[in-house]
Motif scaffolding. Structure first.
Motif, mmCIF file in Angstrom:
data_model
loop_
_atom_site.group_PDB
_atom_site.id
_atom_site.type_symbol
_atom_site.label_atom_id
_atom_site.label_comp_id
_atom_site.label_asym_id
_atom_site.label_seq_id
_atom_site.Cartn_x
_atom_site.Cartn_y
_atom_site.Cartn_z
ATOM 1 N N LYS A 27 -6.723 -2.392 -11.857
ATOM 2 C CA LYS A 27 -7.176 -3.045 -13.096
ATOM 3 C C LYS A 27 -7.275 -2.052 -14.245
ATOM 4 O O LYS A 27 -6.882 -2.345 -15.374
ATOM 5 C CB LYS A 27 -8.520 -3.731 -12.882
ATOM 6 N N GLU A 28 -7.787 -0.869 -13.964
ATOM 7 C CA GLU A 28 -7.920 0.147 -15.005
ATOM 8 C C GLU A 28 -6.554 0.590 -15.534
ATOM 9 O O GLU A 28 -6.361 0.716 -16.736
ATOM 10 C CB GLU A 28 -8.683 1.364 -14.461
ATOM 11 N N VAL A 29 -5.609 0.788 -14.641
ATOM 12 C CA VAL A 29 -4.275 1.206 -15.036
ATOM 13 C C VAL A 29 -3.581 0.124 -15.863
ATOM 14 O O VAL A 29 -2.958 0.391 -16.891
ATOM 15 C CB VAL A 29 -3.425 1.582 -13.794
ATOM 16 N N ALA A 30 -3.711 -1.130 -15.440
ATOM 17 C CA ALA A 30 -3.121 -2.243 -16.184
ATOM 18 C C ALA A 30 -3.741 -2.350 -17.566
ATOM 19 O O ALA A 30 -3.040 -2.545 -18.571
ATOM 20 C CB ALA A 30 -3.294 -3.550 -15.413
ATOM 21 N N ASP A 62 0.827 -1.208 0.000
ATOM 22 C CA ASP A 62 0.000 0.000 0.000
ATOM 23 C C ASP A 62 0.862 1.259 0.000
ATOM 24 O O ASP A 62 0.506 2.260 -0.626
ATOM 25 C CB ASP A 62 -0.927 -0.002 1.212
ATOM 26 N N ARG A 63 1.974 1.188 0.685
ATOM 27 C CA ARG A 63 2.879 2.341 0.728
ATOM 28 C C ARG A 63 3.475 2.627 -0.650
ATOM 29 O O ARG A 63 3.541 3.782 -1.078
ATOM 30 C CB ARG A 63 3.993 2.097 1.743
ATOM 31 N N ASP A 64 3.897 1.563 -1.356
ATOM 32 C CA ASP A 64 4.434 1.745 -2.706
ATOM 33 C C ASP A 64 3.372 2.305 -3.652
ATOM 34 O O ASP A 64 3.656 3.177 -4.473
ATOM 35 C CB ASP A 64 4.965 0.425 -3.264
ATOM 36 N N LEU A 65 2.154 1.785 -3.541
ATOM 37 C CA LEU A 65 1.069 2.291 -4.380
ATOM 38 C C LEU A 65 0.797 3.763 -4.083
ATOM 39 O O LEU A 65 0.547 4.560 -4.992
ATOM 40 C CB LEU A 65 -0.199 1.464 -4.172
ATOM 41 N N GLN A 67 0.945 7.264 -6.386
ATOM 42 C CA GLN A 67 -0.396 7.848 -6.411
ATOM 43 C C GLN A 67 -1.402 6.941 -7.117
ATOM 44 O O GLN A 67 -2.111 7.343 -8.031
ATOM 45 C CB GLN A 67 -0.370 9.230 -7.051
ATOM 46 N N LEU A 68 -1.449 5.699 -6.648
ATOM 47 C CA LEU A 68 -2.346 4.706 -7.216
ATOM 48 C C LEU A 68 -3.074 4.003 -6.086
ATOM 49 O O LEU A 68 -2.476 3.689 -5.050
ATOM 50 C CB LEU A 68 -1.515 3.685 -8.014
ATOM 51 N N SER A 69 -4.366 3.785 -6.254
ATOM 52 C CA SER A 69 -5.119 3.051 -5.238
ATOM 53 C C SER A 69 -5.349 1.625 -5.726
ATOM 54 O O SER A 69 -5.303 1.343 -6.925
ATOM 55 C CB SER A 69 -6.467 3.729 -4.979
ATOM 56 N N ARG A 70 -5.592 0.733 -4.807
ATOM 57 C CA ARG A 70 -5.869 -0.659 -5.174
ATOM 58 C C ARG A 70 -7.107 -0.741 -6.054
ATOM 59 O O ARG A 70 -7.220 -1.610 -6.912
ATOM 60 C CB ARG A 70 -6.063 -1.512 -3.935
#
Length: 69
Positions: A59-62, A45-48, A52-55
């Protein structure tokens, strides 16, 4: 090898080589999508948060990174 298909617009002719190439490309794209998705889901979660990406949006980003839509 050639093939013919009948649809509502009539008979279409094509080659199986073109069909195989398209299928191969689609499979390669799907593999890239799954790999991207797996790598993003493996981040903490820290890396995300650092990128500036949420869990919720993984899927949308991928999808956009592979298919560009």
């Amino acid at each position: 090898m050639a093939y013919a298909s009948i649809d509502g617009a009539g008979v279409r002719f094509g080659s199986s080589r073109g069909t195989f190439a398209a299928l191969k490309r689609r499979f390669a794209d799907y593999r890239r999508y799954r790999q991207t998705l797996n790598e993003l889901e493996a981040l903490s979660d820290r890396d995300l948060n650092d990128i500036q990406l949420s869990r919720f949006s993984i899927k949308e980003v991928a999808w956009k990174s592979v298919y560009g839509e």
